[in-house]
Design a protein around this motif. Structure first.
Motif, PDB file in Angstrom:
ATOM      1  N   LEU A 202       2.381 -68.531 -65.490  1.00 41.65           N
ATOM      2  CA  LEU A 202       3.063 -69.308 -66.549  1.00 41.65           C
ATOM      3  C   LEU A 202       2.518 -70.205 -66.426  1.00 41.65           C
ATOM      4  O   LEU A 202       2.730 -70.861 -68.222  1.00 41.65           O
ATOM      5  N   GLN A 203       1.140 -70.569 -66.866  1.00 42.39           N
ATOM      6  CA  GLN A 203       0.650 -71.056 -67.238  1.00 42.39           C
ATOM      7  C   GLN A 203      -0.190 -70.323 -68.590  1.00 42.39           C
ATOM      8  O   GLN A 203      -0.172 -71.234 -69.477  1.00 42.39           O
ATOM      9  N   MET A 204      -0.602 -69.577 -68.064  1.00 39.93           N
ATOM     10  CA  MET A 204      -0.702 -68.419 -69.563  1.00 39.93           C
ATOM     11  C   MET A 204      -0.160 -68.811 -71.062  1.00 39.93           C
ATOM     12  O   MET A 204       0.226 -68.526 -71.682  1.00 39.93           O
ATOM     13  N   ILE A 205       1.606 -68.370 -70.187  1.00 36.23           N
ATOM     14  CA  ILE A 205       2.446 -68.457 -71.256  1.00 36.23           C
ATOM     15  C   ILE A 205       3.214 -69.148 -71.735  1.00 36.23           C
ATOM     16  O   ILE A 205       2.728 -69.661 -72.921  1.00 36.23           O
ATOM     17  N   ALA A 206       2.824 -70.521 -71.395  1.00 36.39           N
ATOM     18  CA  ALA A 206       2.464 -72.145 -71.579  1.00 36.39           C
ATOM     19  C   ALA A 206       1.768 -72.431 -72.354  1.00 36.39           C
ATOM     20  O   ALA A 206       1.591 -72.969 -73.410  1.00 36.39           O
ATOM     21  N   GLU A 207       0.450 -71.650 -72.453  1.00 36.36           N
ATOM     22  CA  GLU A 207      -0.831 -72.105 -72.869  1.00 36.36           C
ATOM     23  C   GLU A 207      -0.220 -71.433 -74.455  1.00 36.36           C
ATOM     24  O   GLU A 207      -0.568 -71.631 -75.652  1.00 36.36           O
ATOM     25  N   TYR A 240       0.186 -58.994 -74.844  1.00 33.65           N
ATOM     26  CA  TYR A 240      -0.734 -60.407 -76.024  1.00 33.65           C
ATOM     27  C   TYR A 240      -2.049 -60.036 -76.193  1.00 33.65           C
ATOM     28  O   TYR A 240      -2.779 -60.982 -77.032  1.00 33.65           O
ATOM     29  N   GLY A 241      -2.400 -59.090 -75.707  1.00 33.65           N
ATOM     30  CA  GLY A 241      -4.360 -59.146 -76.184  1.00 33.65           C
ATOM     31  C   GLY A 241      -4.976 -60.320 -76.373  1.00 33.65           C
ATOM     32  O   GLY A 241      -5.692 -60.692 -76.704  1.00 33.65           O
ATOM     33  N   ILE A 242      -4.980 -60.944 -75.100  1.00 35.25           N
ATOM     34  CA  ILE A 242      -5.674 -61.971 -74.829  1.00 35.25           C
ATOM     35  C   ILE A 242      -6.632 -61.475 -73.571  1.00 35.25           C
ATOM     36  O   ILE A 242      -6.531 -61.111 -72.549  1.00 35.25           O
ATOM     37  N   PHE A 243      -8.420 -62.309 -73.781  1.00 37.40           N
ATOM     38  CA  PHE A 243      -9.517 -62.664 -73.049  1.00 37.40           C
ATOM     39  C   PHE A 243      -9.507 -63.317 -71.663  1.00 37.40           C
ATOM     40  O   PHE A 243      -8.937 -64.507 -71.890  1.00 37.40           O
ATOM     41  N   SER A 244      -9.206 -62.771 -70.258  1.00 34.37           N
ATOM     42  CA  SER A 244      -8.758 -63.429 -69.564  1.00 34.37           C
ATOM     43  C   SER A 244     -10.046 -64.739 -69.077  1.00 34.37           C
ATOM     44  O   SER A 244     -11.556 -64.226 -69.641  1.00 34.37           O
ATOM     45  N   ASN A 245      -9.785 -65.559 -68.849  1.00 33.22           N
ATOM     46  CA  ASN A 245     -10.552 -67.042 -68.139  1.00 33.22           C
ATOM     47  C   ASN A 245     -11.694 -66.712 -67.367  1.00 33.22           C
ATOM     48  O   ASN A 245     -12.941 -66.813 -67.608  1.00 33.22           O
ATOM     49  N   GLY A 274      -8.001 -53.962 -78.806  1.00 34.83           N
ATOM     50  CA  GLY A 274      -6.715 -54.945 -79.496  1.00 34.83           C
ATOM     51  C   GLY A 274      -6.597 -55.940 -79.310  1.00 34.83           C
ATOM     52  O   GLY A 274      -6.180 -56.882 -79.721  1.00 34.83           O
ATOM     53  N   MET A 275      -7.232 -56.943 -78.480  1.00 35.77           N
ATOM     54  CA  MET A 275      -7.285 -58.515 -78.633  1.00 35.77           C
ATOM     55  C   MET A 275      -7.508 -58.589 -79.202  1.00 35.77           C
ATOM     56  O   MET A 275      -7.828 -59.073 -80.597  1.00 35.77           O
ATOM     57  N   ASP A 276      -6.741 -60.385 -79.650  1.00 32.97           N
ATOM     58  CA  ASP A 276      -7.210 -61.172 -80.208  1.00 32.97           C
ATOM     59  C   ASP A 276      -8.707 -61.954 -80.095  1.00 32.97           C
ATOM     60  O   ASP A 276      -8.724 -62.983 -79.627  1.00 32.97           O
ATOM     61  N   SER A 282     -11.177 -69.636 -79.413  1.00 37.67           N
ATOM     62  CA  SER A 282     -10.664 -71.251 -79.220  1.00 37.67           C
ATOM     63  C   SER A 282     -10.716 -71.081 -77.733  1.00 37.67           C
ATOM     64  O   SER A 282     -10.927 -72.314 -76.777  1.00 37.67           O
ATOM     65  N   ASP A 283     -10.110 -70.009 -76.725  1.00 33.62           N
ATOM     66  CA  ASP A 283      -9.811 -69.967 -75.319  1.00 33.62           C
ATOM     67  C   ASP A 283     -11.263 -70.211 -75.258  1.00 33.62           C
ATOM     68  O   ASP A 283     -11.952 -71.105 -74.117  1.00 33.62           O
ATOM     69  N   PHE A 284     -12.420 -69.514 -75.479  1.00 33.40           N
ATOM     70  CA  PHE A 284     -14.100 -70.221 -75.321  1.00 33.40           C
ATOM     71  C   PHE A 284     -14.252 -71.035 -75.026  1.00 33.40           C
ATOM     72  O   PHE A 284     -15.088 -71.592 -74.516  1.00 33.40           O
ATOM     73  N   ILE A 285     -14.406 -71.804 -76.635  1.00 31.87           N
ATOM     74  CA  ILE A 285     -14.400 -72.829 -76.951  1.00 31.87           C
ATOM     75  C   ILE A 285     -13.610 -74.044 -76.133  1.00 31.87           C
ATOM     76  O   ILE A 285     -14.688 -75.264 -75.432  1.00 31.87           O
TER      77      ILE A 285
END
Length: 580
Positions: A202-207, A240-245, A274-276, A282-285
């Motif tokens: 849910l936190q990832m969806i919120a982000e 959504y092509g997201i790299f996990s934390n 195909g990840m963004d 942005s997440d790394f920053i």
């Protein structure tokens, strides 16, 4: 009954269900309670933050027949509103009803008294789409409407609404909904819909929703369609092509331990899937920034518990200098993505640069060369002609500073450089060629060009020249000749970008506009600048400087699109090309 999207099914029916916007809800509730109703309201803010929903609830409460509890959901007015049949609450889409004729038709109906409720309420959505003529036609009515009429305008772009309209309205600015409030609402929806999930998902969806409650419900809806009844965080990443934390933690670990092959393979795998990569950066920053905050205060509430676990596991290794350096480099690189032809190249280059600065001794001490590249650069001019070129050096300037005019000479000659229109992402000038450029430069021309070079900002918003101006905005002019200039930039990414533009397109048209003369542009970074200047000094003392470079300005023709093998100083002979 057909399926109803979650954002429609769970649209707020009263002020208690509105997520966030507490200051607005309290103000409107008190206005109804104290009978201090304005004749016009303007609700503005980002999409999906509750503007239209709040307007509808407010309209329903104003016409509710109950004395105490509003909306009561039991009176005839509330029932008609819930079925969409209330004759006195009119919703208008300004995107399709934005003309003067539509507004005049509305004004003609305003004078009629409400049929069922206390007020006749007009909710005009996307009001910024109305034309100036339509706004002006409505102006007088908004200023002095009949007592039974009330206007509620909603817009995502209040800057496009006429100031004369805004000044006649009570304005409410809706802010982005916090992640905590979005997670709380999503948990409620999941419970009602029997959807199994966890807080991290849910936190990832919120982000991903970026502060929009409606967007978060749409994302949840899409995830439900993919997973049916149980959503995991990996499912959201895949959709959504997201790299996990956790993957970002592994990436940082590889960088800090100088395992560059593993780090680059992670990025290439992410790109292949195909990840963004912009989102990844942005997440790394964010994680790097939060790791620095957590280093200051382990009990901080500015970092979520999930992020604290990841940071404690991967980031808090007392290498704060590395984290700060990586943070700065990624932030600079993120700004360059706007004009990046290949985001992966930029991201990899940024990480390689940080690694090289941290582990310079472990880097292979070898230059990358093109196959069959010549051992050294030879001037096409015969030795007899070269000897006739008088070159003057001011040795006193060499003593002062490495960044002063240590390489300016008197005469300028020309040399043909040809390039190919191929996609080359990493272009670095050969050291010997840079020295030849310095030998062929002229101090008087550099002073003259520097004055014009300071006017770069004038072209940053120019449709024709913005690309060239923006690529040079961080550059400093260090050498100038009749047909070329040499600049230095802080980053190797800037250097490669400038040299790539020169090779593929050319700066000649821009320099004609900026400097008053067509010139090629060559770039080196500050590291190479110091290295080349030192070599320049040493060779000047020994009297072993090469002949000056001869750069010729050519018009692009078919023959220029291929490399001239007979020209020993063709562009490819003077470049190190790194093939990623």
């Amino acid at each position: 009954m057909s399926y109803q999207a979650l954002y429609r099914k769970y649209r707020p029916k009263n002020f208690d269900e509105v997520v966030g916007q507490k200051h607005i809800i309290k103000t409107l509730s008190n206005a109804i309670k104290n009978n201090r109703i304005a004749h016009a309201y303007l609700f503005c803010g980002p999409r999906g933050t509750g503007k239209t929903s709040t307007a509808k609830i407010f309209a329903k409460m104003l016409n509710c027949s109950s004395e105490n509890h509003k909306p009561c959901e039991e009176c005839e007015n509330c029932k008609m509103f819930n079925t969409g049949s209330h004759p006195d609450i009119i919703e208008i889409d300004a995107a399709s009803n934005n003309g003067v004729d539509e507004v005049r038709n509305l004004i003609d109906k305003v004078k009629y008294a409400p049929m069922e409720g206390r007020y006749k309420i007009y909710i005009i959505d996307e009001v910024h789409m109305m034309t100036s003529g339509a706004f002006n036609a409505l102006l007088k009515t908004i200023e002095e409407p009949p007592a039974h009429v009330l206007f509620i305008f909603a817009t995502t772009e209040p800057n496009k609404v006429l100031p004369t309209i805004i000044s006649r309205c009570q304005r409410f600015d809706f802010g982005r909904v916090s992640e905590e409030e979005i997670i709380k609402r999503l948990s409620y929806v999941c419970e009602k819909e029997n959807i199994k999930t966890d807080e991290m998902t849910l936190q990832m969806i919120a982000e991903l929703s970026d502060g929009g409650m409606r967007d978060s419900l749409s994302i949840l809806d899409q995830c439900v369609a993919y997973c049916i009844d149980e959503i995991h965080i990996d499912d959201v990443r895949q959709i959504y092509g997201i790299f996990s934390n956790y993957d970002l933690g592994e990436l940082y670990l590889n960088i800090s331990e100088n395992k560059m092959e593993e780090a680059l393979r992670q990025l290439q795998d992410a790109n292949t899937k195909g990840m963004d990569l912009k989102r990844l950066t942005s997440d790394f920053i964010t994680l790097l920034k939060e790791s620095i905050i957590l280093g200051y205060s382990r009990n901080t509430t500015l970092v979520s518990e999930n992020h604290k676990q990841i940071i404690n596991k991967y980031f808090l290794d007392n290498q704060v200098e590395l984290r700060i350096q990586l943070l700065e480099e990624l932030m600079n690189t993120y700004n360059k993505y706007v004009y990046a032809s290949n985001v992966l190249d930029y991201l990899e280059s940024a990480i390689l640069k940080v690694s090289l600065q941290k582990h310079p001794t472990r880097y292979m001490n070898a230059e990358l060369e093109i196959p069959n590249q010549k051992e050294g650069l030879k001037n096409p001019i015969s030795d007899s002609k070269s000897e006739k070129k008088a070159v003057e050096y001011d040795s006193s300037e060499l003593e002062d500073s490495e960044e002063e005019d240590v390489y300016e000479t008197s005469d300028v000659s020309r040399e043909t450089i040809t390039g190919t229109k191929k996609d080359i992402s990493s272009i670095i000038l050969h050291d010997e060629f840079v020295i030849q450029l310095l030998v062929g430069a002229n101090k008087a021309l550099r002073i003259e060009d520097s004055k014009q070079f300071s006017l770069l900002k004038m072209y940053m918003n120019d449709l024709e020249y913005a690309k060239y101006a923006n690529s040079l905005i961080e550059a400093s002019l260090i050498a100038s000749a009749e047909t070329y200039i040499l600049v230095t930039v802080p980053s190797d990414l800037d250097m490669k970008l400038i040299n790539e533009i020169q090779m593929n397109e050319g700066y000649e048209s821009f320099t004609k506009k900026l400097l008053g003369k067509e010139k090629k542009v060559f770039a080196i970074d500050q590291i190479k600048q110091k290295k080349v200047i030192k070599e320049f000094k040493d060779r000047m003392v020994l009297g072993t400087l090469p002949a000056p470079a001869i750069i010729e300005i050519r018009k692009n023709t078919a023959s220029d699109m291929v490399n001239d093998e007979n020209n020993p100083l063709s562009l490819f002979d003077n470049l190190i090309i790194v093939d990623d």
